[in-house]
Structure formats: structure tokens, C-alpha cells
Design a protein around this motif. Structure first.
Motif, mmCIF file in Angstrom:
data_model
loop_
_atom_site.group_PDB
_atom_site.id
_atom_site.type_symbol
_atom_site.label_atom_id
_atom_site.label_comp_id
_atom_site.label_asym_id
_atom_site.label_seq_id
_atom_site.Cartn_x
_atom_site.Cartn_y
_atom_site.Cartn_z
ATOM 1 N N LEU A 219 5.769 -11.056 12.581
ATOM 2 C CA LEU A 219 7.106 -9.713 12.599
ATOM 3 C C LEU A 219 7.857 -10.063 11.168
ATOM 4 O O LEU A 219 7.375 -11.241 10.268
ATOM 5 N N LEU A 220 7.247 -9.279 10.100
ATOM 6 C CA LEU A 220 7.460 -9.198 8.775
ATOM 7 C C LEU A 220 8.699 -8.939 7.724
ATOM 8 O O LEU A 220 9.280 -7.729 8.451
ATOM 9 N N GLY A 221 10.163 -9.293 7.242
ATOM 10 C CA GLY A 221 10.542 -9.069 6.924
ATOM 11 C C GLY A 221 11.075 -9.369 5.787
ATOM 12 O O GLY A 221 10.356 -10.452 4.548
ATOM 13 N N SER B 264 12.978 1.297 -7.076
ATOM 14 C CA SER B 264 12.484 0.311 -7.170
ATOM 15 C C SER B 264 12.145 -0.673 -6.334
ATOM 16 O O SER B 264 11.284 -1.784 -6.016
ATOM 17 N N ALA B 265 13.908 -1.368 -5.764
ATOM 18 C CA ALA B 265 14.048 -2.524 -4.634
ATOM 19 C C ALA B 265 12.462 -1.900 -3.731
ATOM 20 O O ALA B 265 12.557 -3.308 -3.353
ATOM 21 N N ARG B 266 12.728 -0.533 -2.710
ATOM 22 C CA ARG B 266 11.015 -1.207 -2.205
ATOM 23 C C ARG B 266 10.086 -1.083 -2.861
ATOM 24 O O ARG B 266 9.539 -1.039 -1.970
ATOM 25 N N ALA B 267 9.688 -0.646 -3.741
ATOM 26 C CA ALA B 267 8.830 -0.624 -4.569
ATOM 27 C C ALA B 267 8.559 -2.187 -4.704
ATOM 28 O O ALA B 267 7.213 -2.642 -4.080
ATOM 29 N N ALA B 268 8.687 -3.313 -4.426
ATOM 30 C CA ALA B 268 8.465 -4.769 -4.925
ATOM 31 C C ALA B 268 8.599 -5.086 -3.385
ATOM 32 O O ALA B 268 7.599 -5.848 -3.510
ATOM 33 N N LEU B 269 9.474 -4.350 -2.876
ATOM 34 C CA LEU B 269 9.704 -5.338 -1.287
ATOM 35 C C LEU B 269 7.203 -5.036 -1.188
ATOM 36 O O LEU B 269 7.311 -5.181 0.104
ATOM 37 N N LEU B 270 7.308 -3.356 -0.828
ATOM 38 C CA LEU B 270 6.536 -2.639 -0.766
ATOM 39 C C LEU B 270 5.335 -3.420 -1.200
ATOM 40 O O LEU B 270 4.252 -4.103 -0.083
ATOM 41 N N ALA C 108 4.902 -6.548 -1.727
ATOM 42 C CA ALA C 108 4.804 -7.965 -1.392
ATOM 43 C C ALA C 108 4.657 -7.861 0.154
ATOM 44 O O ALA C 108 3.574 -9.035 0.453
ATOM 45 N N LEU C 109 4.813 -6.490 0.761
ATOM 46 C CA LEU C 109 4.300 -6.681 1.753
ATOM 47 C C LEU C 109 2.954 -6.333 1.931
ATOM 48 O O LEU C 109 2.480 -6.940 2.976
ATOM 49 N N LEU C 110 2.180 -5.664 1.144
ATOM 50 C CA LEU C 110 0.197 -4.754 1.113
ATOM 51 C C LEU C 110 -0.112 -6.065 1.252
ATOM 52 O O LEU C 110 -0.362 -6.513 1.468
ATOM 53 N N ALA C 111 0.323 -7.359 0.202
ATOM 54 C CA ALA C 111 0.186 -8.788 -0.402
ATOM 55 C C ALA C 111 -0.697 -9.123 0.835
ATOM 56 O O ALA C 111 -1.990 -9.732 0.889
ATOM 57 N N ASP C 112 0.668 -9.352 2.257
ATOM 58 C CA ASP C 112 0.422 -10.046 2.855
ATOM 59 C C ASP C 112 -0.089 -9.172 3.681
ATOM 60 O O ASP C 112 -1.368 -9.797 4.577
ATOM 61 N N LEU C 113 -0.206 -8.083 4.090
ATOM 62 C CA LEU C 113 -1.054 -7.294 4.870
ATOM 63 C C LEU C 113 -2.156 -7.289 4.174
ATOM 64 O O LEU C 113 -3.352 -7.609 5.520
ATOM 65 N N ALA C 114 -2.673 -7.733 3.828
ATOM 66 C CA ALA C 114 -4.181 -7.580 3.157
ATOM 67 C C ALA C 114 -4.799 -8.889 3.510
ATOM 68 O O ALA C 114 -5.762 -9.228 3.622
ATOM 69 N N GLU C 115 -3.945 -10.250 3.413
ATOM 70 C CA GLU C 115 -4.099 -11.506 3.819
ATOM 71 C C GLU C 115 -4.426 -11.402 5.402
ATOM 72 O O GLU C 115 -5.226 -12.218 5.588
ATOM 73 N N LEU C 116 -3.378 -10.686 5.709
ATOM 74 C CA LEU C 116 -3.813 -10.818 7.588
ATOM 75 C C LEU C 116 -4.768 -10.333 7.711
ATOM 76 O O LEU C 116 -5.163 -10.197 8.749
ATOM 77 N N GLY C 117 -5.780 -9.271 7.171
ATOM 78 C CA GLY C 117 -6.872 -8.064 7.226
ATOM 79 C C GLY C 117 -6.116 -7.032 8.460
ATOM 80 O O GLY C 117 -7.209 -6.858 9.740
ATOM 81 N N VAL C 118 -4.794 -6.478 7.802
ATOM 82 C CA VAL C 118 -4.082 -5.616 8.522
ATOM 83 C C VAL C 118 -5.182 -4.044 8.443
ATOM 84 O O VAL C 118 -5.763 -4.585 7.162
ATOM 85 N N VAL C 119 -5.698 -3.289 9.269
ATOM 86 C CA VAL C 119 -6.494 -2.560 9.150
ATOM 87 C C VAL C 119 -5.571 -0.866 9.492
ATOM 88 O O VAL C 119 -6.477 -0.026 8.404
ATOM 89 N N GLU C 120 -4.687 -0.754 9.348
ATOM 90 C CA GLU C 120 -3.869 0.099 9.512
ATOM 91 C C GLU C 120 -2.659 0.098 9.526
ATOM 92 O O GLU C 120 -1.998 -0.932 9.761
ATOM 93 N N LEU C 121 -1.719 1.273 8.419
ATOM 94 C CA LEU C 121 -0.707 1.247 8.233
ATOM 95 C C LEU C 121 -0.059 2.440 8.675
ATOM 96 O O LEU C 121 -0.634 2.942 8.367
ATOM 97 N N LEU C 122 1.129 2.748 9.468
ATOM 98 C CA LEU C 122 1.873 3.225 9.577
ATOM 99 C C LEU C 122 3.268 2.820 8.834
ATOM 100 O O LEU C 122 4.268 2.437 9.907
#
Length: 180
Positions: A67-69, A82-88, A90-104
Motif C-alpha cells: 500500500l503506497l501513498g 506538477s504535483a501529480r507529475a512529481a508523485l507519479l 516517485a511511484l514509478l521508481a518504487d514500482l520499478a524496484e518492486l517489479g510491477v508488470v502492470e499499472l492501472l
């Protein structure tokens, strides 16, 4: 793993992204579980009774691997993108580390979805771990799994308002909330 993402906004106070990561092989059973919480209708945090909110967060607690906020505080309307872009980012960097393959990602109208897609594509070019990430925008009526992201994003913004009991009820080992 599949990541489900939605936003929550407290006007001028904060912009938040909530992400619930579930195993791909539990997609069908998780979808059934969220539909049991809100049968015959679409779940939306701001319109739900407290017991329905708790039940949806309960499904997230049982089904999620992560659960990532992500929160940006003091965001005037003109700075939301611009806030959304910064948050997204950061999220993408974390998803890359976790090995997520699909994003909705919950759709926000086509012109806004294009902004997200451009940002995601740029991040994919920068980070090889994201190169194979399959992503798309869709609505909560089409994909009930997004109800989990809506509930979690709602719980994150509730915590910003001082109502931390929603987040406190979630398993600490699954939960990461970052303020950027």
C-alpha cells in the motif's frame, strides 16, 4: 504484480496518489471481494458510509502486497498537475524496484491521461526496469479493482485532515506513505 492507482485531492491542502499492489494471480478473487463490499454500484470514498469504507480497506489489507501513498501538501489548484507529475514519478521508481508488470490508473479525462502517458513513457525510457511495464487508464465502472486505490487514497487524505484511524487500521508492514 499489478498496481492500481487513484488520486485524492483536498483543495489547496494536499494532492495524494494511492497505490494498491496485488498479485496478478489474485486479480479475479480480489475483484469479487471488492464487488461484495459495494454490490451493484461503484464505490467512491467520499460517498460511502464509514462501515463500507472500513470494509473496502479490509479487502485492501487482505489482498494487497503493498500500500503506497504519496502526498504533496499545500497544493494550489494551478499546481496540481506538477504535483501529480512529481508523485507519479516517485511511484514509478518504487514500482520499478518492486517489479510491477502492470499499472492501472483511474482515468481523469483524455487530455489529462495523455499527460500521464507521456510522463510514464519518459520514465520508461530512463529506467530499464520500467521498460516492460504495461499501463493503461480506465474507469472504476470498468475496473472495480480501482476501488481499492480510491479507498486507500481517501484514507491517506483523511490522515492529512487528522483522521489517522483509517491508516492505523492497515497492516504496517504493507504501508508506506511518503510526503514529497
Amino acid at each position: 504484480m499489478i498496481a492500481l492507482v487513484d488520486e485524492s485531492i483536498l483543495l489547496s491542502r494536499c494532492y495524494a496518489l494511492g497505490c494498491v499492489v496485488v498479485p496478478l494471480d489474485r486479480r479475479v478473487s480480489t475483484r469479487r471481494a471488492v464487488r461484495r463490499v459495494a454490490p451493484g454500484r461503484t464505490f467512491h470514498w467520499t460517498k460511502e458510509r464509514p462501515e463500507v469504507r472500513r470494509a473496502m480497506l479490509g479487502v485492501a489489507s487482505q489482498e494487497a502486497l503493498h500500500l503506497l501513498g504519496y502526498v504533496r501538501r499545500q497544493v494550489p489548484r494551478r499546481e496540481q498537475e506538477s504535483a501529480r507529475a512529481a508523485l507519479l514519478t516517485a511511484l514509478l521508481a518504487d514500482l520499478a524496484e518492486l517489479g510491477v508488470v502492470e499499472l492501472l490508473v483511474e482515468s481523469r479525462q483524455e487530455h489529462n491521461d495523455i499527460r500521464d502517458r507521456n510522463l510514464i513513457a519518459a520514465q520508461q525510457r530512463k529506467d530499464l526496469a520500467l521498460a516492460q511495464l504495461d499501463y493503461r487508464h480506465t474507469g472504476p465502472r470498468q475496473e472495480p479493482l480501482l476501488w481499492l486505490a480510491d479507498a486507500f487514497a481517501g484514507a491517506v487524505t483523511a490522515a492529512v485532515r487528522g483522521e489517522s484511524h483509517h491508516l492505523a487500521a492497515l497492516p504496517a508492514e504493507l504501508l508506506v506513505v511518503r510526503t514529497l
